[in-house]
Design an enzyme around this catalytic site. Structure first.
Site, PDB file in Angstrom:
ATOM      1  N   LYS A  13       3.284   3.827 -11.076  1.00 32.30           N
ATOM      2  CA  LYS A  13       3.361   2.072 -10.918  1.00 32.30           C
ATOM      3  C   LYS A  13       2.397   1.751 -11.081  1.00 32.30           C
ATOM      4  CE  LYS A  13       3.332   3.853  -6.409  1.00 32.30           C
ATOM      5  NZ  LYS A  13       3.067   4.769  -6.721  1.00 32.30           N
ATOM      6  N   ARG A  88       5.715   0.903   1.606  1.00 30.60           N
ATOM      7  CA  ARG A  88       5.566   1.909   1.158  1.00 30.60           C
ATOM      8  C   ARG A  88       6.988   3.301   2.975  1.00 30.60           C
ATOM      9  NH1 ARG A  88       1.393   3.184  -1.801  1.00 30.60           N
ATOM     10  NH2 ARG A  88       1.084   5.520  -1.485  1.00 30.60           N
ATOM     11  N   ARG A 160     -10.385   9.522  -8.789  1.00 33.07           N
ATOM     12  CA  ARG A 160     -10.226   9.028  -7.379  1.00 33.07           C
ATOM     13  C   ARG A 160     -10.718  10.283  -6.485  1.00 33.07           C
ATOM     14  NH1 ARG A 160      -4.723   5.379  -6.909  1.00 33.07           N
ATOM     15  NH2 ARG A 160      -4.399   6.834  -5.456  1.00 33.07           N
TER      16      ARG A 160
HETATM   17  P1  AP5 Z   1      -0.235   5.485 -12.240  1.00 31.91           P
HETATM   18  O1  AP5 Z   1      -0.158   4.182 -13.128  1.00 31.91           O
HETATM   19  O2  AP5 Z   1      -1.689   5.425 -12.461  1.00 31.91           O
HETATM   20  O3  AP5 Z   1       0.166   6.117 -10.728  1.00 31.91           O
HETATM   21  P2  AP5 Z   1       0.610   5.582  -9.636  1.00 31.91           P
HETATM   22  O4  AP5 Z   1       1.977   5.572  -9.703  1.00 31.91           O
HETATM   23  O5  AP5 Z   1       0.123   3.906  -9.618  1.00 31.91           O
HETATM   24  O6  AP5 Z   1       0.294   5.919  -8.827  1.00 31.91           O
HETATM   25  P3  AP5 Z   1      -0.762   6.105  -7.302  1.00 31.91           P
HETATM   26  O7  AP5 Z   1      -0.919   8.072  -7.442  1.00 31.91           O
HETATM   27  O8  AP5 Z   1      -1.833   5.154  -7.946  1.00 31.91           O
HETATM   28  O9  AP5 Z   1       0.049   5.746  -6.392  1.00 31.91           O
HETATM   29  P4  AP5 Z   1      -0.446   6.206  -4.924  1.00 31.91           P
HETATM   30  O10 AP5 Z   1       1.531   5.469  -4.337  1.00 31.91           O
HETATM   31  O11 AP5 Z   1      -0.714   7.531  -4.312  1.00 31.91           O
HETATM   32  O12 AP5 Z   1      -2.230   5.094  -5.023  1.00 31.91           O
HETATM   33  P5  AP5 Z   1      -2.356   4.150  -4.212  1.00 31.91           P
HETATM   34  O13 AP5 Z   1      -3.916   3.664  -4.322  1.00 31.91           O
HETATM   35  O14 AP5 Z   1      -0.794   3.277  -4.163  1.00 31.91           O
HETATM   36  O15 AP5 Z   1      -0.677   7.005 -13.355  1.00 31.91           O
HETATM   37  C1  AP5 Z   1      -1.097   8.539 -12.895  1.00 31.91           C
HETATM   38  C2  AP5 Z   1      -1.242   8.909 -13.795  1.00 31.91           C
HETATM   39  O16 AP5 Z   1       0.268   9.401 -15.366  1.00 31.91           O
HETATM   40  C3  AP5 Z   1      -2.729   7.785 -14.723  1.00 31.91           C
HETATM   41  O17 AP5 Z   1      -3.039   9.055 -15.645  1.00 31.91           O
HETATM   42  C4  AP5 Z   1      -1.433   7.544 -16.332  1.00 31.91           C
HETATM   43  O18 AP5 Z   1      -1.948   6.953 -17.869  1.00 31.91           O
HETATM   44  C5  AP5 Z   1      -0.300   8.823 -16.658  1.00 31.91           C
HETATM   45  N1  AP5 Z   1       1.331   7.873 -16.818  1.00 31.91           N
HETATM   46  C6  AP5 Z   1       1.742   6.499 -16.382  1.00 31.91           C
HETATM   47  N2  AP5 Z   1       2.117   6.446 -16.958  1.00 31.91           N
HETATM   48  C7  AP5 Z   1       3.085   7.622 -17.360  1.00 31.91           C
HETATM   49  C8  AP5 Z   1       3.826   8.274 -18.442  1.00 31.91           C
HETATM   50  N3  AP5 Z   1       4.929   7.268 -18.864  1.00 31.91           N
HETATM   51  N4  AP5 Z   1       3.700   9.447 -19.399  1.00 31.91           N
HETATM   52  C9  AP5 Z   1       2.727   9.584 -18.887  1.00 31.91           C
HETATM   53  N5  AP5 Z   1       1.565   9.713 -17.959  1.00 31.91           N
HETATM   54  C10 AP5 Z   1       1.615   8.748 -17.914  1.00 31.91           C
HETATM   55  O19 AP5 Z   1      -2.481   4.672  -2.267  1.00 31.91           O
HETATM   56  C11 AP5 Z   1      -3.602   5.797  -2.062  1.00 31.91           C
HETATM   57  C12 AP5 Z   1      -3.684   5.915  -0.815  1.00 31.91           C
HETATM   58  O20 AP5 Z   1      -3.875   4.122  -0.012  1.00 31.91           O
HETATM   59  C13 AP5 Z   1      -2.510   5.654  -0.429  1.00 31.91           C
HETATM   60  O21 AP5 Z   1      -2.459   7.517  -0.280  1.00 31.91           O
HETATM   61  C14 AP5 Z   1      -2.120   5.522   1.315  1.00 31.91           C
HETATM   62  O22 AP5 Z   1      -3.979   6.055   2.133  1.00 31.91           O
HETATM   63  C15 AP5 Z   1      -2.525   4.264   1.228  1.00 31.91           C
HETATM   64  N6  AP5 Z   1      -1.588   3.498   1.101  1.00 31.91           N
HETATM   65  C16 AP5 Z   1      -1.885   2.424  -0.030  1.00 31.91           C
HETATM   66  N7  AP5 Z   1      -0.396   1.662   0.194  1.00 31.91           N
HETATM   67  C17 AP5 Z   1      -0.477   1.938   0.973  1.00 31.91           C
HETATM   68  C18 AP5 Z   1       0.732   1.643   2.137  1.00 31.91           C
HETATM   69  N8  AP5 Z   1       1.294   0.270   1.370  1.00 31.91           N
HETATM   70  N9  AP5 Z   1       0.820   1.861   3.277  1.00 31.91           N
HETATM   71  C19 AP5 Z   1       0.137   2.768   4.791  1.00 31.91           C
HETATM   72  N10 AP5 Z   1      -1.047   2.863   3.198  1.00 31.91           N
HETATM   73  C20 AP5 Z   1      -0.786   2.794   2.113  1.00 31.91           C
END
Ligand code: AP5
Length: 229
Positions: A13, A88, A160
């Site tokens: 994402k 989410r 992270r």
């Molecule tokens: P990347 O693009 O970084 O993946 P992502 O989907 O953004 O994954 P995240 O881990 O950031 O999502 P998340 O939802 O868990 O974290 P968030 O920060 O929102 O890609 C991942 C890896 O794969 C990278 O290395 C990339 O290079 C590689 N890649 C990408 N595409 C590829 C492809 N096609 N082929 C191969 N490799 C590829 O949330 C973190 C925390 O914040 C949550 O756990 C929660 O505690 C809190 N939080 C955030 N939002 C909320 C909410 N709305 N409500 C409540 N808590 C929340």
């Protein structure tokens, strides 16, 4: 244009939000980045959110809804926005709809980046992120030109804390319990488009852009002109 990116942790994402945001000239709001910014700045919100994030649990709806709603009021969002990581939960999706309806707006597309479960932990464990601009890299699948340095802004790359295996596994469990129903919510509202996230990064970007941009109307077949000798 209001676009939502849905998908499991590690689905891509953040990577795609940056790429399509840049191509389409839209602002990206990533709830995880906003929360990490608050933690970094030691705000009251950051202090409350930190413990949940360390455990891989969701931050309570009320806190996240207020944070994103405030950000959506900023002038740079007027042209359109890509939401990454929000909503989410069903509560967040309903709150977003109510907030948009009050401004005579609605979600235009909810794009679900679908990736096989086996790929997700590999992607999270090899991920490196820029401390400055938050661009995301992968040591195998998407390495930076110079190790440890962001291609986009020259910032320092880091891993992270919540990408550690046991926390990442909990994030995936939480995703399947609480976020998966949000996908059906948008399917029922006819705004969901599924995109195969198990492809090369550029192919996923192409598929997402095709799902966002209006398709050209089909041209009628050319008229057949009969000639008579
Ligand atoms: P990347 O693009 O970084 O993946 P992502 O989907 O953004 O994954 P995240 O881990 O950031 O999502 P998340 O939802 O868990 O974290 P968030 O920060 O929102 O890609 C991942 C890896 O794969 C990278 O290395 C990339 O290079 C590689 N890649 C990408 N595409 C590829 C492809 N096609 N082929 C191969 N490799 C590829 O949330 C973190 C925390 O914040 C949550 O756990 C929660 O505690 C809190 N939080 C955030 N939002 C909320 C909410 N709305 N409500 C409540 N808590 C929340």
């Amino acid at each position: 244009m209001i676009i939502i990116l849905l998908g499991a942790p590690g689905a891509g994402k953040g990577t795609q939000a940056d790429l399509i945001g840049e191509r389409l000239g839209l602002v990206t709001i990533a709830s995880g980045n906003l929360l990490r910014e608050n933690i970094g700045n030691g705000t009251p919100l950051g202090l409350r959110a930190d413990a949940y994030m360390q455990r891989g649990e969701l931050v309570p709806d009320g806190l996240v809804i207020d944070m994103v709603t405030a950000r959506l009021k900023a002038p740079d969002v007027a042209r359109g926005v890509i939401l990454d990581g929000f909503p989410r939960t069903l509560g967040q999706a309903q709150a977003l709809d109510a907030n948009l309806a009050a401004q005579h707006k609605q979600v235009d597309r909810a794009l679900y980046i679908k990736v096989t479960d086996e790929a997700l932990l590999d992607r999270l464990s090899g991920r490196w992120i820029c401390r400055n601009c938050q661009w995301s890299y992968h040591e195998k699948f998407n390495p930076p030109r110079v190790a440890g340095v962001c291609d986009n802004c020259g910032g320092e790359l880091y891993q992270r804390d919540d990408d550690r295996r046991e926390v990442a596994e909990n994030r995936l469990r939480v995703y399947f319990d609480l976020t998966f129903p949000v996908i059906d919510y948008y399917r029922e509202h006819d705004s969901l488009v599924e995109v195969d996230g198990d492809q090369e990064i550029e192919d996923v970007t192409r598929a997402l852009i095709a799902a966002i941009e209006p398709q050209p109307a089909r041209l009628a077949p050319p008229l057949k002109i009969e000639t008579y000798a």
